[in-house]
Design an enzyme around this catalytic site. Structure first.
Site, short mmCIF file in Angstrom:
data_model
loop_
_atom_site.label_atom_id
_atom_site.label_comp_id
_atom_site.label_asym_id
_atom_site.label_seq_id
_atom_site.Cartn_x
_atom_site.Cartn_y
_atom_site.Cartn_z
N GLY A 192 26.71 -84.74 -1.41
CA GLY A 192 27.79 -83.76 -1.27
C GLY A 192 28.94 -83.88 -2.25
N ASP A 316 26.97 -86.23 -14.21
CA ASP A 316 26.10 -86.09 -13.04
C ASP A 316 24.75 -86.78 -13.25
OD1 ASP A 316 25.37 -85.29 -10.47
OD2 ASP A 316 24.51 -83.40 -11.14
N TRP A 404 14.56 -85.21 -8.27
CA TRP A 404 14.01 -85.88 -7.08
C TRP A 404 12.52 -85.66 -6.90
CZ3 TRP A 404 11.61 -82.64 -3.74
CH2 TRP A 404 11.99 -81.29 -3.75
N CYS A 618 29.19 -69.02 -4.37
CA CYS A 618 27.95 -68.27 -4.16
C CYS A 618 26.77 -68.75 -4.97
CB CYS A 618 28.17 -66.78 -4.49
SG CYS A 618 29.77 -66.12 -3.99
CA CA Z 1 25.00 -84.77 -8.21
#
Ligand code: CA
Length: 694
Positions: A192, A316, A404, A618
């Site tokens: 999150g 990230d 993943w 969105c």
């Molecule tokens: Ca991430």
């Protein structure tokens, strides 16, 4: 609606099953030789996703056909790895619903619905409907829910045994990962960080009672509050500024591996919160334990060792991908090794005994670093990779070179089979003031801008790669369509199976990558295949259901396949040799038809405001650049935004909450109007491009 082809066997075998029931414990989950069951997310504790079954093999795979299937029309994305315990299959669908199926009859035994939409309320916007699967331990099934609960279910009845809330529900935490079980404990993390300032952790609970056994934080909290353990004190020395105000990050949303050889749990940790290190830790620093593999004592949760793949991360580049265990022979010596292919484009081999790095090879386009210095174990970064000048195009982007989607490892070939994609991102933090930036609250904002336009199709380049972790070389690769293809399964039948974004399930010869068999599922595949055996017969099973976050986030890259929201089927499909059940024909790929609305005057200023609001609120479901990838409606083609009252009812009043459309109470009528101007602008771009034949 369910259909089933080979009904004959069923009833008489029930007694035998009971007699031979597997006790699912450490020994069972560690047993690589038991090919009949698939007891854990990565099949066994090694997470190799390698099956010793070889009845379906490179010689006969051409005869593979559909044995039976189950339609799952009430589900959207299907991402999960099914477990099979003594012929009963357990898998998750949308919103962490768990379904148990008797594989002998193809009949549903029970469905467990944790009612995630009701439990999540407004928080639903950060978690999608995604769930990657369950864990099983001694007659109980464990599922983690989007809203942050960990629930134990009686495997025989589907009744809830216990439920614990594992996160602070006021914060933007969510869970879509699969728990793991060991020593009578069940462990789960969360995610999150893009939607709120979060601090990552994992928690282990008692499988019988749900009582917390231990918790390990992946980043230190505010030093003024005191540190939970020595590892936190050590980690705090690698941070600067007031990182705790932004949570720090490091959430463990996917990779968890139990190692029976050392009684340790390895956790793959996440990116920074926010991504942009200039905000998070303005004086630099490695920021432990972001983007790391951390080894913990499985009984106490105490820190043992760590290896950080991306010190001071700012892109990230999390290390949440699965950690695969294998006995490798390196320089003539046997090594208990861990293999890890995180987002950053490198492939790591680590000695599990010590945490020492054995090798780190670049396996894809990674422009952020030239190489890993083996003396220090640290990456050597490229100039301006950290967008020091305020802007830099970097490979890979935040979707990573590998995400993943699980890689598999075959001890027979010695190769890992990795689904990869090659997507860059233009990172820019021009105009962002590190000192005044605030963490978002349930809106997408990672502290760096990635642009708000659709990602062009021309940059798509994805491959399935067979990588030799010992020789450190690529042995073969096969082109994949689009991006975001499914995880892999390797078998002793010299096969690798993979589901693709274009809806094809493909079997490759594992030694050389020659495709030997292909089946059209009629919808994009996001889940990994498994194999198991019942009554001595081998099956391959796969959930077909396009979805998950990036199935829509990247716009045209995923929209190109024409998997349209509400049109294409969702199914569990089970294959066997010489089976001939026919799947009902799926509708052909269909594409959103944007409504130009020529009489509507687009206000450029409003459209620009709308683009900002769309990105934050969105785009994760309805698509980058308002080009939906098929996971949620394409708003350029939707009538709803044309009617302010109707649009408001859906977005602000939450009239479609039960269908999974979250409520955005804090948006105003003016915000919706701006979003509408943006949608119309994007729709008109598309219709103009279509007319000019581009
Ligand atoms: Ca991430």
């Amino acid at each position: 609606m369910k259909k089933f082809a080979c009904v004959a066997l069923a009833a008489t075998l029930t007694a035998q099953v009971a007699a031979a029931a597997t006790t699912v414990d450490n020994a069972a989950i560690a047993n690589e030789k038991d090919g009949a069951n698939w007891l854990s997310y990565g099949r066994t504790y090694s997470e190799q996703r390698f099956s010793p079954l070889a009845d379906i093999n490179a010689q006969n795979v051409g005869n593979l056909g559909v044995a039976w299937y189950m339609d799952l029309p009430e589900h959207k994305s299907l991402l999960s790895t099914p477990l099979v315990v003594d012929g009963v299959m357990y898998f998750t669908g949308s919103f962490a619903k768990v379904i148990a199926v008797d594989t002998r009859t193809g009949k549903e035994l029970w469905t467990y619905d944790p009612k995630v939409i009701d439990a999540a309320g407004d928080r639903g916007r950060v978690m999608w409907d995604s769930n990657r699967g369950v864990a099983y331990w001694k007659g109980k099934v464990f599922v983690a829910t989007g809203d942050g609960r960990l629930n134990a279910i009686d495997a025989a009845t589907g009744q809830e045994v216990w439920s614990v809330m594992t996160v602070d529900p006021k914060l933007a935490y969510f869970i879509n990962g699969a728990p793991r079980v060991f020593n009578g404990k069940v462990i789960i993390g969360n995610g999150g960080t893009e939607w709120g300032g979060l601090r990552g952790y994992v928690t282990a609970y008692d499988t019988e009672t749900g009582k917390q056994a231990w918790r390990f934080y992946t980043v230190p909290g505010n030093p003024a509050d005191g540190f939970e353990d020595d590892a936190q004190a050590m980690a705090a020395k690698t941070w600067t500024g007031e990182w705790w105000k932004h949570g720090g990050g490091g959430t463990v949303w996917n990779g968890l591996t139990y190692d029976p050889a050392f009684n340790r749990i390895y956790i793959g940790t996440g990116n920074g919160s926010p991504w942009n290190q200039k905000i998070r830790s303005p004086g630099g620093g490695d920021n432990l334990f972001l983007c790391s593999v951390v080894a913990l004592d499985a009984d106490t949760g105490k820190y043992v060792w760590h290896y950080q793949t991306v010190p001071g991360e700012t892109w990230d580049y999390n290390s949440n991908m699965d950690m695969v265990l294998a006995d490798l022979t390196i320089d003539g010596k046997p090594v208990k090794a861990m293999m890890h292919a995180p987002k950053n484009g490198f492939f790591y081999v680590i000695d599990r005994a010590t945490g020492k790095l054995i090798s780190a090879e670049k396996i894809g386009r990674a422009t952020w670093a030239t190489h890993v210095d083996m003396k220090t174990g640290r990456p050597v970064e490229a100039p301006n990779a950290r967008y020091e000048d305020g802007e830099e195009l970097v490979y890979p982007g935040p979707l990573g070179f590998h995400n993943w989607h699980a890689m598999s490892f075959s001890p027979m070939t010695g190769l890992t089979y990795i689904p990869t994609h090659d997507l860059p991102a233009l990172f820019t933090d021009k105009g962002i003031k590190p000192t005044s930036w605030q963490s978002p609250s349930f809106q997408f904002d990672p502290g760096v801008d990635l642009g708000r336009e659709d990602m062009p199709l021309t940059i798509d380049a994805s491959v399935l790669m067979a990588w030799d972790p010992v020789k450190k070389e690529k042995v073969w690769e096969q082109k994949l369509p689009g991006a975001w293809n499914g995880g892999t399964l390797a078998t002793a039948g010299n096969l690798v199976f993979q589901g693709r974004t274009d809806g094809k399930l493909v079997a490759y010869r594992s030694t050389d990558g020659v495709p030997l068999w292909m089946f059209d599922m009629g919808v994009g595949i996001s889940a990994p295949p498994i194999t198991y055996a019942v009554d001595g017969k081998q099956y391959v099973a796969l959930l077909a259901g396009w979805g998950g976050a990036a199935a829509s986030m990247v716009g045209s890259i995923t929209a190109q396949h024409g998997w349209t929201y509400g049109v294409h089927p969702r199914r569990l499909v089970v294959f066997a040799l010489d089976a001939e059940t026919k799947l009902p024909k799926a509708p052909p790929p269909t594409f959103a038809q944007p409504l130009a609305q020529d009489d509507f005057k687009v206000d450029d200023l409003l459209a620009e405001q709308g683009s900002f609001l769309f990105q934050r609120n969105c785009s994760s479901c309805h698509g980058g650049g308002a080009v939906a990838g098929g996971y949620a409606p394409d708003l350029r083609a939707s009538q709803a935004p044309l009617y302010p009252e109707a649009f408001k009812e859906i977005v602000i009043d939450g009239s479609r909450r039960q269908q999974g459309m979250p409520q955005f109470k804090e948006l105003s009528d003016a915000d919706l109007n701006a979003i509408h101007h943006y949608i119309r602008r994007q729709a008109r771009k598309a219709t103009a491009a279509a007319q000019s034949g581009k």
